[in-house]
Scaffold this active site. Structure first.
Site, short mmCIF file in Angstrom:
data_model
loop_
_atom_site.label_atom_id
_atom_site.label_comp_id
_atom_site.label_asym_id
_atom_site.label_seq_id
_atom_site.Cartn_x
_atom_site.Cartn_y
_atom_site.Cartn_z
N GLY A 110 0.81 -1.21 0.00
CA GLY A 110 0.00 0.00 0.00
C GLY A 110 0.85 1.27 0.00
N SER A 111 0.17 2.39 -0.18
CA SER A 111 0.83 3.68 -0.19
C SER A 111 0.07 4.60 0.75
CB SER A 111 0.87 4.24 -1.61
OG SER A 111 1.80 5.29 -1.71
N ASN A 112 0.66 5.77 1.08
CA ASN A 112 0.01 6.59 2.08
C ASN A 112 0.42 8.04 1.97
OD1 ASN A 112 2.42 7.09 4.08
ND2 ASN A 112 2.49 4.93 3.50
#
Length: 442
Positions: A263-265
């Protein structure tokens, strides 16, 4: 009385020792000279006056104690030219690698080891897409890219005998930069952050082996909307061939810098919750770690007020990609949007260059891509078939597996004309939420 026997030293010993010491000293000096020539000599000269004809007025470049260049120019155009110069000054081999990758010409410099990456690049069509974008550029964006290109080429022209060590080691001569190269870099980056065409093949394999209902239990994406039929039109042999296609891509994916699948954030902290007077913005671009880094820190100012930005830039692209101006800050985070699709095409039994479109057969575009390979006299020819949906990717797997796979066309948002450069350049001067959104909507 004590008798001592004198040791006799041959008359040739001292001349021989002197010769050995001389040879060793000469070899040491030669080794130091080679190290100086390859590694020290090309280092950036940061204290000098340069005359560049394309500049409209003097530009000052000041490097701080961390080596970050601060560019002070009269206009945005001159600032972008200086930015192109410092990018080339510090990252010339990185620029050349990115240019060759987008063009599908890595094997021209690196030999057969890079040929498969070139084949994928030519079939996907990064360079074709870049040329399409350049043809649709707004005049102000073309001016910015032209200025940046002039800066890169000014460095190339002035440092033909002082190229970075990588060029000496590889034995490659960099070619002049073009505005298509900057656009092509963004195309490859966009591809590296797109990965759902592989997921579609995996879903088809799951459906074929487990059935739609059980496959949906493993893949939440299949729970939305109508479930596809078993195998989605591909039989077991075709799906096995599709597996070989995915395996073939995994062999070359590293060349394109594909981001990992985690995932990314991003996050923002309100000004009332931090020690300073301004809010904090953090973002995870989610790009593969590389040496050198894709990022290049830069501060750029134009005295006419048209440009005053600082932050992380891409070597090869004008402007700041993630940073701030006097009014706003911005960052980027991988969105993982569904921007790729695979189409199972039906070819005309009477003419293999035509494909079904409703009740008619439409001709495909046939391209003959010639790829030069270092050490080989004849170029390698890759025939690329482009249907109304996109290029067929069947040729990228071995011929024996290709017969089991129906024509698969790859559709990618990067194939369509894009205004990514326009949006990036508009961000530089955005002053509020409205102009920020307008830049991203461009």
């Amino acid at each position: 009385m004590i008798e001592r026997t004198a040791t006799h030293v041959p008359s040739v010993f001292f001349p021989l020792l002197s010769l050995v010491l001389f040879v060793l000293a000469a070899l040491a000096l030669a080794f130091i000279g080679v190290l100086w020539y390859i590694f020290w000599r090309p280092l950036a000269r940061t204290k000098q006056d340069l005359v560049i004809d394309e500049l409209a007025a003097p530009v000052e470049i000041v490097r701080d104690r961390w080596g970050v260049p601060h560019i002070y120019a009269g206009t945005a155009r001159d600032a972008f030219l200086a930015q192109g110069y410092v990018h080339a000054q510090d990252r010339l081999f990185q620029l050349e690698y990115a240019r060759l990758l987008a063009r599908g010409s890595l094997a021209e410099a690196l030999g057969p080891a890079a040929l498969e990456a070139d084949r994928w690049s030519r079939v996907i069509g990064f360079w074709r897409a870049a040329e399409r974008d350049v043809a649709a550029l707004a005049p102000e964006d073309r001016d910015a890219l032209t200025a940046y290109t002039a800066g890169v080429n000014a460095f190339l022209e002035a440092n033909q005998l002082r190229r970075p060590a990588e060029f000496t080691i590889v034995g490659h001569v960099p070619q002049p930069w073009q505005i298509q190269d900057s656009v092509g870099i963004l195309k490859v980056l966009g591809w590296a952050l797109s990965m759902n065409w592989e997921a579609e093949l995996v879903r088809m394999q799951l459906i074929q082996r487990l059935g739609p209902e059980r496959a949906a239990e493993l893949d939440p994406a299949l729970r939305n909307g109508k479930l596809p039929a078993d195998g989605d039109g591909l039989d077991a042999a075709a799906l096995a061939a599709a597996g070989q296609l995915m395996a073939a891509y995994q062999e070359v994916a590293g060349w394109f810098g594909n981001a990992p699948a985690a995932g990314s954030n991003n996050w923002v902290v309100n000004a009332q919750r931090v020690a300073g007077p301004m809010p904090l913005l953090a973002n995870d671009p989610h790009l593969t770690v590389s040496i050198p880094s894709l990022w290049y820190e830069n501060h750029i100012e134009a005295a006419d007020g048209s440009l005053r930005v600082t932050g992380a830039t891409f070597a090869g692209v004008p402007g700041v990609v993630s940073g701030h101006n006097d009014h706003i800050a911005w960052g980027i985070t991988a969105g993982r949007a569904d921007n790729q699709d695979l189409y199972v095409e039906r070819s005309n039994p009477a003419d293999a260059t035509q494909f079904r479109a409703g009740d008619q057969w439409l001709p495909a575009t046939i391209l003959r891509e010639q790829m030069a390979v270092r050490g080989q006299q004849k170029p390698v020819i890759e025939e690329v078939v482009v249907t109304r949906h996109g290029p067929l990717i069947n040729t990228l797997i071995p011929a024996e597996a290709r017969a089991d796979l129906p024509p698969l066309a790859l559709r990618w948002s990067g194939h369509s004309a894009s205004s990514a450069i326009h949006g990036l350049l508009q961000l530089q001067s955005a002053a509020d939420w409205t102009s920020f959104r307008a830049a991203l909507a461009a």
